[in-house]
Design a protein around this motif. Structure first.
Motif, PDB file in Angstrom:
ATOM      1  N   PHE B 126      42.628 -31.228   1.765  1.00 21.25           N
ATOM      2  CA  PHE B 126      43.571 -31.338   2.873  1.00 21.25           C
ATOM      3  C   PHE B 126      43.641 -32.777   3.378  1.00 21.25           C
ATOM      4  O   PHE B 126      44.704 -33.266   3.737  1.00 21.25           O
ATOM      5  CB  PHE B 126      43.186 -30.391   4.018  1.00 21.25           C
ATOM      6  CG  PHE B 126      44.198 -30.378   5.118  1.00 21.25           C
ATOM      7  CD1 PHE B 126      45.411 -29.730   4.939  1.00 21.25           C
ATOM      8  CD2 PHE B 126      43.971 -31.024   6.307  1.00 21.25           C
ATOM      9  CE1 PHE B 126      46.368 -29.738   5.936  1.00 21.25           C
ATOM     10  CE2 PHE B 126      44.927 -31.038   7.309  1.00 21.25           C
ATOM     11  CZ  PHE B 126      46.127 -30.382   7.124  1.00 21.25           C
ATOM     12  N   PHE B 129      45.915 -34.758   1.385  1.00 20.02           N
ATOM     13  CA  PHE B 129      47.295 -34.585   1.841  1.00 20.02           C
ATOM     14  C   PHE B 129      47.596 -35.453   3.062  1.00 20.02           C
ATOM     15  O   PHE B 129      48.640 -36.094   3.133  1.00 20.02           O
ATOM     16  CB  PHE B 129      47.558 -33.102   2.141  1.00 20.02           C
ATOM     17  CG  PHE B 129      48.805 -32.857   2.931  1.00 20.02           C
ATOM     18  CD1 PHE B 129      50.045 -32.933   2.323  1.00 20.02           C
ATOM     19  CD2 PHE B 129      48.748 -32.585   4.279  1.00 20.02           C
ATOM     20  CE1 PHE B 129      51.196 -32.735   3.049  1.00 20.02           C
ATOM     21  CE2 PHE B 129      49.895 -32.383   5.012  1.00 20.02           C
ATOM     22  CZ  PHE B 129      51.126 -32.459   4.402  1.00 20.02           C
ATOM     23  N   VAL B 130      46.642 -35.505   4.017  1.00 20.37           N
ATOM     24  CA  VAL B 130      46.889 -36.269   5.240  1.00 20.37           C
ATOM     25  C   VAL B 130      47.058 -37.754   4.915  1.00 20.37           C
ATOM     26  O   VAL B 130      48.009 -38.404   5.361  1.00 20.37           O
ATOM     27  CB  VAL B 130      45.736 -36.060   6.249  1.00 20.37           C
ATOM     28  CG1 VAL B 130      45.874 -37.001   7.416  1.00 20.37           C
ATOM     29  CG2 VAL B 130      45.710 -34.640   6.737  1.00 20.37           C
ATOM     30  N   ILE B 167      55.722 -31.259   1.250  1.00 21.54           N
ATOM     31  CA  ILE B 167      55.657 -29.866   1.686  1.00 21.54           C
ATOM     32  C   ILE B 167      55.162 -28.975   0.544  1.00 21.54           C
ATOM     33  O   ILE B 167      54.369 -28.064   0.760  1.00 21.54           O
ATOM     34  CB  ILE B 167      57.033 -29.416   2.202  1.00 21.54           C
ATOM     35  CG1 ILE B 167      57.378 -30.180   3.475  1.00 21.54           C
ATOM     36  CG2 ILE B 167      57.039 -27.931   2.496  1.00 21.54           C
ATOM     37  CD1 ILE B 167      58.781 -30.030   3.925  1.00 21.54           C
ATOM     38  N   PHE B 168      55.595 -29.280  -0.670  1.00 21.08           N
ATOM     39  CA  PHE B 168      55.097 -28.523  -1.830  1.00 21.08           C
ATOM     40  C   PHE B 168      53.583 -28.663  -1.934  1.00 21.08           C
ATOM     41  O   PHE B 168      52.869 -27.701  -2.198  1.00 21.08           O
ATOM     42  CB  PHE B 168      55.752 -29.032  -3.125  1.00 21.08           C
ATOM     43  CG  PHE B 168      57.065 -28.381  -3.441  1.00 21.08           C
ATOM     44  CD1 PHE B 168      57.990 -28.154  -2.442  1.00 21.08           C
ATOM     45  CD2 PHE B 168      57.381 -27.998  -4.728  1.00 21.08           C
ATOM     46  CE1 PHE B 168      59.203 -27.555  -2.718  1.00 21.08           C
ATOM     47  CE2 PHE B 168      58.594 -27.390  -5.010  1.00 21.08           C
ATOM     48  CZ  PHE B 168      59.500 -27.176  -4.006  1.00 21.08           C
ATOM     49  N   LEU B 170      51.470 -29.365   0.490  1.00 18.31           N
ATOM     50  CA  LEU B 170      50.824 -28.636   1.585  1.00 18.31           C
ATOM     51  C   LEU B 170      50.788 -27.140   1.281  1.00 18.31           C
ATOM     52  O   LEU B 170      49.775 -26.457   1.521  1.00 18.31           O
ATOM     53  CB  LEU B 170      51.566 -28.892   2.899  1.00 18.31           C
ATOM     54  CG  LEU B 170      50.984 -28.215   4.140  1.00 18.31           C
ATOM     55  CD1 LEU B 170      49.581 -28.705   4.395  1.00 18.31           C
ATOM     56  CD2 LEU B 170      51.845 -28.467   5.361  1.00 18.31           C
ATOM     57  N   PHE B 171      51.886 -26.625   0.733  1.00 19.69           N
ATOM     58  CA  PHE B 171      51.954 -25.215   0.363  1.00 19.69           C
ATOM     59  C   PHE B 171      50.867 -24.899  -0.671  1.00 19.69           C
ATOM     60  O   PHE B 171      50.147 -23.887  -0.574  1.00 19.69           O
ATOM     61  CB  PHE B 171      53.349 -24.924  -0.193  1.00 19.69           C
ATOM     62  CG  PHE B 171      53.700 -23.468  -0.293  1.00 19.69           C
ATOM     63  CD1 PHE B 171      52.911 -22.488   0.273  1.00 19.69           C
ATOM     64  CD2 PHE B 171      54.842 -23.076  -0.953  1.00 19.69           C
ATOM     65  CE1 PHE B 171      53.245 -21.146   0.191  1.00 19.69           C
ATOM     66  CE2 PHE B 171      55.192 -21.736  -1.049  1.00 19.69           C
ATOM     67  CZ  PHE B 171      54.380 -20.775  -0.477  1.00 19.69           C
ATOM     68  N   ALA B 174      47.519 -24.745   0.919  1.00 14.29           N
ATOM     69  CA  ALA B 174      47.334 -23.470   1.619  1.00 14.29           C
ATOM     70  C   ALA B 174      46.990 -22.359   0.631  1.00 14.29           C
ATOM     71  O   ALA B 174      46.087 -21.550   0.878  1.00 14.29           O
ATOM     72  CB  ALA B 174      48.604 -23.121   2.391  1.00 14.29           C
ATOM     73  N   LEU B 175      47.691 -22.336  -0.513  1.00 11.38           N
ATOM     74  CA  LEU B 175      47.405 -21.310  -1.521  1.00 11.38           C
ATOM     75  C   LEU B 175      45.988 -21.436  -2.051  1.00 11.38           C
ATOM     76  O   LEU B 175      45.282 -20.434  -2.240  1.00 11.38           O
ATOM     77  CB  LEU B 175      48.393 -21.427  -2.682  1.00 11.38           C
ATOM     78  CG  LEU B 175      49.758 -20.794  -2.476  1.00 11.38           C
ATOM     79  CD1 LEU B 175      50.697 -21.224  -3.579  1.00 11.38           C
ATOM     80  CD2 LEU B 175      49.620 -19.285  -2.470  1.00 11.38           C
ATOM     81  N   TYR B 177      43.432 -22.735  -0.514  1.00  9.12           N
ATOM     82  CA  TYR B 177      42.489 -22.296   0.509  1.00  9.12           C
ATOM     83  C   TYR B 177      42.437 -20.770   0.572  1.00  9.12           C
ATOM     84  O   TYR B 177      41.354 -20.179   0.681  1.00  9.12           O
ATOM     85  CB  TYR B 177      42.872 -22.883   1.872  1.00  9.12           C
ATOM     86  CG  TYR B 177      41.951 -22.425   2.972  1.00  9.12           C
ATOM     87  CD1 TYR B 177      40.638 -22.865   3.006  1.00  9.12           C
ATOM     88  CD2 TYR B 177      42.380 -21.532   3.941  1.00  9.12           C
ATOM     89  CE1 TYR B 177      39.771 -22.438   3.985  1.00  9.12           C
ATOM     90  CE2 TYR B 177      41.525 -21.096   4.924  1.00  9.12           C
ATOM     91  CZ  TYR B 177      40.212 -21.547   4.946  1.00  9.12           C
ATOM     92  OH  TYR B 177      39.356 -21.117   5.901  1.00  9.12           O
ATOM     93  N   GLY B 178      43.612 -20.142   0.485  1.00  3.14           N
ATOM     94  CA  GLY B 178      43.645 -18.685   0.548  1.00  3.14           C
ATOM     95  C   GLY B 178      42.896 -18.032  -0.601  1.00  3.14           C
ATOM     96  O   GLY B 178      42.288 -16.975  -0.444  1.00  3.14           O
ATOM     97  N   LEU B 183      38.118 -25.977   1.167  1.00  2.94           N
ATOM     98  CA  LEU B 183      39.039 -27.110   1.050  1.00  2.94           C
ATOM     99  C   LEU B 183      38.370 -28.279   0.351  1.00  2.94           C
ATOM    100  O   LEU B 183      39.020 -29.256   0.022  1.00  2.94           O
ATOM    101  CB  LEU B 183      39.504 -27.565   2.431  1.00  2.94           C
ATOM    102  CG  LEU B 183      40.538 -26.665   3.098  1.00  2.94           C
ATOM    103  CD1 LEU B 183      40.728 -27.079   4.527  1.00  2.94           C
ATOM    104  CD2 LEU B 183      41.846 -26.729   2.362  1.00  2.94           C
ATOM    105  N   PHE B 203      50.217 -20.618  -9.452  1.00  2.00           N
ATOM    106  CA  PHE B 203      51.402 -21.033  -8.708  1.00  2.00           C
ATOM    107  C   PHE B 203      51.108 -22.326  -7.953  1.00  2.00           C
ATOM    108  O   PHE B 203      51.940 -23.246  -7.919  1.00  2.00           O
ATOM    109  CB  PHE B 203      51.816 -19.902  -7.762  1.00  2.00           C
ATOM    110  CG  PHE B 203      53.071 -20.180  -6.985  1.00  2.00           C
ATOM    111  CD1 PHE B 203      54.200 -20.664  -7.612  1.00  2.00           C
ATOM    112  CD2 PHE B 203      53.126 -19.959  -5.622  1.00  2.00           C
ATOM    113  CE1 PHE B 203      55.355 -20.929  -6.913  1.00  2.00           C
ATOM    114  CE2 PHE B 203      54.279 -20.228  -4.905  1.00  2.00           C
ATOM    115  CZ  PHE B 203      55.393 -20.719  -5.552  1.00  2.00           C
TER     116      PHE B 203
END
Lengths: 118, 510
Positions: B126, B129-130, B167-168, B170-171, B174-175, B177-178, B183, B203
């Motif tokens: 993450f 990403f930042v 945004i891709f 970040l998505f 999130a996936l 992490y899920g 992270l 994905f």
């Protein structure tokens, strides 16, 4: 089901950003995508009937295991806060570029703003 | 570990926020301070070669806290970033006199450097990403810095595509992490090694490839690059083409594909095909350009293709062999990755030099159109000399650096049995030759037009920056020819990628 709706929101944003001709609408589309991803992150950590992830005295007495199995995940919330701040920064920059472009070209229509090609 | 890792991020970040205080009157002091910051980063990056280590932010041990990881690949990229940044910063000292608000420019420049250093050092997906967003946002603003028609248009285009890419990513984060519940890249790598990829992670992988591909301007995602890079001020073009697309695109992609998800045959092929497409299409599009900087920008797409091809080919060989890999196959894979990474460093140096010379030409003549120039060899002797040297390098004339990296790629492709890839590499080199002969012919040879009789070359800091990069260009071949340099700089970086999923075990032990 909520995940499918969230993905639908993402796709609506992507469609708007790719297809629309108006600069402001493109910006709105990108922000809709951003919010869809934020929503997805929040849903990852959410638990139906969960409690806030703050330990108080009663929960300590009830035992850690029970707290862990009933609280929502706080990490995605922290991530979303960061992501919102970042998207605020990029939104401000995008809108200011839109305004400057409007001053120069007198239009928001990207089909008329095309001096660069090749 | 002797160097505290946060220094690499803290120095440019703190300087970036101090600089705007100087305002208009303290322009010179701001310039000196910014140069000091980049040069001290260069010194630190040189000192960090051969070291490795983990820094835990706020003493929170992983996986609870955020960590910074320095390994071979990171220190190679840190070195490349600081070399290009200090040359571009030196060049800006004089070049940016044409613009107003120089202090703001320097501040954005250093923010971009801070973001890139962060991307390279981050061990947390993450935070990657930042930092990537910090670097990207600064670069969007810098592309539109002139606030003229073309610049605003290019900046908007770059920003829309760049934001979609972010945004891709970040998505995908999130996936990940899920699906893995972590992270930290080392822990994600461990989870994936233990349980394999499921649909959600696959994905996420696809989203990562698209997101980082947009940042790296690989062929199907390249539309913004030829507008954005020429519109920026010349030192920024040098930074963007030289290092930004590599850090945000190639480095992040390689790290995620090799060390976090692990290479598979299909991903290897995907990278090889994307690399080949970018190489060939970028070269063809570049030949037809009439704008100096636009030609260089298309050539960047083509050269990025080489890097991705090298890394992808190495990954393909590794994935095909699987777990029981023979020493021979490992050697081929290492060679291909070595070629790719060496080309990355080379391209950072000579493409930024080419963009700086184009800035020097533009500042003297006031135009970027190749057809309106000519005969500048007499008027701009130093620019001509450095530009010729960089062209010789990028085309691949021995003994300059570009020759060695392309040779390594060809040898690796032939050894692994991909003769057609070797043929394409040589063919694209030929196209590159045509491209740069065109530049030499139109800009420096031929007759001097009437209106350019009076022009003068800009000396001073611009010249120092160009000569510095030109010397590096001439000497970079030593990086592979001298064994001790190769062992201390390039080999550790290659090893990080060939180790693949062992990354997690290595980080946890550090």
């Amino acid at each position: 089901m909520p995940y499918a709706l969230c993905f639908l929101l993402f796709m609506i944003g992507l469609y708007c950003a790719v297809v629309k001709k108006n600069m402001v609408k493109i910006v709105i589309g990108i922000m809709v995508m951003e919010y869809a991803v934020n929503l997805f992150l929040i849903m990852l950590g959410y638990r139906f009937g969960g409690v806030a992830p703050i330990i108080d005295k009663g929960q300590l007495e009830a035992g850690m295991e029970q707290f862990i199995s009933s609280s929502v995940d706080p990490l995605p919330q922290a991530l979303v806060l960061t992501a919102i701040v970042i998207s605020l920064g990029s939104l401000a920059l995008m809108i200011s570029i839109c305004i400057r472009t409007y001053e120069k070209y007198g239009t928001f229509d990207i089909t008329q703003i095309r001096r660069l090609k090749g | 570990m002797s160097i505290p890792l946060p220094v690499f991020i803290a120095i440019p970040l703190v300087t970036a926020f101090v600089l705007p205080i100087f305002g208009k009157k303290g322009k010179d002091a701001a310039t000196v301070l910014a140069n000091l910051a980049t040069i001290s980063l260069l010194v630190l990056a040189v000192a960090s070669i051969g070291q490795s280590g983990v820094y835990e932010i706020g003493k929170w041990s992983i996986p609870l806290g955020i960590n910074l990881v320095l390994d071979g690949l990171s220190s190679l990229l840190l070195l490349a970033i600081s070399v290009v940044a200090s040359a571009a910063m030196l060049f800006s000292a004089r070049y940016m006199e044409q613009y107003t608000a120089k202090a703001k420019y320097l501040s954005l420049f250093l923010l971009m450097v801070a973001g890139m250093n962060g991307v390279v050092l981050s061990g947390d997906i993450f935070n990657l990403f930042v930092f990537l967003e910090i670097a990207s946002l600064a670069s969007y603003a810098l592309v539109g810095f002139g606030c003229e028609h073309e610049e605003l248009e290019a900046s908007f285009k770059y920003m829309v595509l760049g934001s979609i890419g972010s945004i891709f990513i970040l998505f995908a984060v999130a996936l990940v992490y899920g699906n893995t519940g972590s992270l930290n890249m080392a822990y994600i790598g461990k989870a994936i090694r233990d349980s394999g990829l499921n649909a959600g992670l696959s994905f996420a992988m696809a989203l990562f490839v698209v997101g980082f591909g947009l940042k790296a301007a690989l062929m199907p995602f390249h539309a913004w690059l030829p507008d954005a890079h020429p519109s920026a001020p010349a030192p920024i073009s040098a930074m963007l083409s030289g290092i930004l697309i590599k850090t945000l695109g190639i480095y992040a992609l390689a790290r995620v594909v090799f060390n976090v998800f692990g290479v598979s045959v299909s991903i290897g092929w995907l990278l090889v095909v994307l690399g080949l497409l970018s190489m060939v299409a970028g070269a063809f599009l570049a030949i037809g350009q009439g704008d100096f900087k636009r030609l260089l920008a298309y050539s960047s797409i083509s050269q990025i293709g080489y890097v991705v091809l090298g890394i992808g080919l190495g990954g393909l060989i590794l994935a095909r062999a699987g777990n029981n890999i023979s020493t021979e196959q490992l050697g081929w894979a290492s060679l291909a990755i070595l070629g790719g990474l060496f080309h990355l460093v080379n391209h950072a140096v000579y493409k930024s030099l080419l963009f700086l010379t184009s800035g020097s030409v533009q500042m003297s003549t006031g135009t970027r159109q190749l057809k309106q120039m000519g005969g500048l060899a007499e008027k701009l002797p130093f620019t001509r000399a450095t530009c010729t040297l960089a062209s010789a390098s990028i085309v691949g004339i021995p003994p300059f650096s570009g020759f060695w990296s392309k040779l390594i790629l060809v040898v690796a492709a032939v050894q692994a049995g991909f003769y057609w890839i070797a043929a394409i590499i040589v063919f694209v080199s030929l196209c590159t030759l045509i491209m740069y002969l065109k530049v030499q012919r139109y800009v420096f040879l031929g007759e001097l037009p009437e209106n350019l009789q009076q022009i003068k070359e800009n000396r001073g800091s611009m010249l120092v920056a160009m000569v510095f990069l030109a010397c590096l260009c001439a000497l970079m071949g030593l990086l592979v020819l001298v064994p001790c340099l190769k062992q201390s700089i390039l080999e550790p970086a290659v090893k990080v990628l060939t180790d693949g999923l062992e990354y997690s075990a290595i980080v946890m032990k550090m």
